[in-house]
Motif scaffolding. Structure first.
Motif, mmCIF file in Angstrom:
data_model
loop_
_atom_site.group_PDB
_atom_site.id
_atom_site.type_symbol
_atom_site.label_atom_id
_atom_site.label_comp_id
_atom_site.label_asym_id
_atom_site.label_seq_id
_atom_site.Cartn_x
_atom_site.Cartn_y
_atom_site.Cartn_z
ATOM 1 N N VAL A 58 0.809 -1.208 0.000
ATOM 2 C CA VAL A 58 0.000 0.000 0.000
ATOM 3 C C VAL A 58 0.845 1.262 0.000
ATOM 4 O O VAL A 58 1.747 1.434 0.819
ATOM 5 N N THR A 59 0.522 2.152 -0.939
ATOM 6 C CA THR A 59 1.063 3.508 -0.966
ATOM 7 C C THR A 59 -0.101 4.456 -0.751
ATOM 8 O O THR A 59 -1.180 4.270 -1.326
ATOM 9 N N THR A 60 0.105 5.465 0.087
ATOM 10 C CA THR A 60 -0.967 6.417 0.342
ATOM 11 C C THR A 60 -0.401 7.827 0.330
ATOM 12 O O THR A 60 0.806 8.032 0.199
ATOM 13 N N CYS A 61 -1.289 8.815 0.456
ATOM 14 C CA CYS A 61 -0.840 10.198 0.313
ATOM 15 C C CYS A 61 -1.791 11.144 1.033
ATOM 16 O O CYS A 61 -2.887 10.784 1.449
ATOM 17 N N GLY A 62 -1.338 12.383 1.154
ATOM 18 C CA GLY A 62 -2.135 13.458 1.711
ATOM 19 C C GLY A 62 -1.417 14.767 1.444
ATOM 20 O O GLY A 62 -0.259 14.779 1.021
ATOM 21 N N ARG A 63 -2.105 15.858 1.704
ATOM 22 C CA ARG A 63 -1.509 17.165 1.402
ATOM 23 C C ARG A 63 -0.438 17.580 2.398
ATOM 24 O O ARG A 63 0.382 18.434 2.093
ATOM 25 N N GLY A 64 -0.425 16.998 3.565
ATOM 26 C CA GLY A 64 0.556 17.355 4.586
ATOM 27 C C GLY A 64 1.672 16.343 4.686
ATOM 28 O O GLY A 64 1.783 15.418 3.876
ATOM 29 N N PRO A 65 2.526 16.500 5.711
ATOM 30 C CA PRO A 65 3.622 15.545 5.919
ATOM 31 C C PRO A 65 3.120 14.198 6.398
ATOM 32 O O PRO A 65 1.974 14.059 6.834
ATOM 33 N N GLN A 66 3.985 13.207 6.347
ATOM 34 C CA GLN A 66 3.614 11.869 6.784
ATOM 35 C C GLN A 66 3.191 11.883 8.245
ATOM 36 O O GLN A 66 3.895 12.424 9.106
ATOM 37 N N PRO A 67 2.038 11.318 8.577
ATOM 38 C CA PRO A 67 1.616 11.262 9.978
ATOM 39 C C PRO A 67 2.506 10.325 10.785
ATOM 40 O O PRO A 67 3.006 9.323 10.270
ATOM 41 N N ASP A 68 2.687 10.640 12.048
ATOM 42 C CA ASP A 68 3.573 9.848 12.904
ATOM 43 C C ASP A 68 3.059 8.433 13.111
ATOM 44 O O ASP A 68 3.846 7.516 13.341
ATOM 45 N N ASP A 69 1.743 8.255 13.047
ATOM 46 C CA ASP A 69 1.172 6.946 13.350
ATOM 47 C C ASP A 69 0.860 6.119 12.108
ATOM 48 O O ASP A 69 0.120 5.136 12.182
#
Length: 246
Positions: free
Chosen positions: A32-43
């Motif tokens: 799985v590769t995922t994404c979002g507009r911000g930085p990688q979440p810590d969890d």
């Protein structure tokens, strides 16, 4: 391990429904590769790959496709919500909501489809709001209706190599749900009334949507394409009468 050996790309995987799908896909054996507009979440699960991405930017989406080299499963989940009527909505609201919810889905499908092998699956996260309008959600409702129409077109134009379906969640326990109730004059009463309108007498959880996503991504759903799968606890099956009063 229904998704063993498959690559999945899930947009908006930081939290909520997207995170639920990421975790469910990993549990079923997908890479799985995922994404979002911000930085990688810590969890973020350590075996998931993260990219910072604004799906409304077609050049950025094209670059991601080139970087990861395609996928077997594409889940277009990234979405935003603005709680306004048409007359209260600004050009900035339009650009945000339609940019992410509508153009973002279009961008990802257009970029990924040429790099998806035969037998691949696209899952778009629509909404019951694309069929029945939630109050003061004009742009959000319209954006989800676009997703529903695009889903059917992709299924027709790109079958049999690619199956494309949409999941239409009802009211799921995320920040978006709370924002919707905050619009009411009495949020607590509105929430109580909403619960009474659900046949299962609860709101949905991200895992409920993730379970449907796993099935649609798997070979078990090989005859399902071009469809809108409503997962709303029975809410839209009822008449406008509040069952809690009978």
């Amino acid at each position: 391990m229904r998704l063993a050996g498959k690559r999945a790309f899930v947009t908006g995987g930081k939290q909520g429904i997207g995170r639920g799908i990421v975790e469910a896909f990993l549990a079923e054996g997908a890479a799985v590769t995922t994404c979002g507009r911000g930085p990688q979440p810590d969890d973020l699960p350590e075996n998931a790959i993260w990219h910072t991405l604004d799906v409304s930017d077609p050049d950025a989406v094209a670059k991601i496709v080139w970087t990861i080299g395609g996928t077997d499963i594409l889940v277009n989940n990234a979405g935003v919500q603005v709680e306004k009527t048409v007359v209260d909505s600004t050009d900035e609201d339009w650009n945000l909501v339609m940019g992410v919810n509508a153009r973002g889905v279009f961008n990802c499908c257009r970029a990924f489809i040429p790099h998806m092998p035969s037998g691949s699956a696209i899952i778009n996260i629509g909404s019951i709001s694309g069929t029945v309008a939630d109050p003061s959600m004009a742009l959000y409702n319209a954006s989800k209706a676009f997703v529903h129409g695009l889903t059917r077109s992709i299924a027709v134009d790109h079958g049999p190599d690619i199956r494309c379906n949409a999941i239409c969640p009802g009211w799921i326990e995320t920040g978006m749900l709370d924002a919707g109730f905050d619009l009411a004059d009495d949020p607590a009463r509105a929430k109580q009334d909403a619960l009474a309108r659900h046949a299962v007498r609860r709101f949905g959880k991200p895992a409920d949507i993730a379970a449907m996503a796993v099935w649609l991504a798997s070979d078990e759903a090989g005859f399902a394409t071009g469809q809108l799968f409503t997962v709303d606890g029975g809410m839209t099956a009822a008449s406008p009468l509040n069952p809690g009063l009978f």
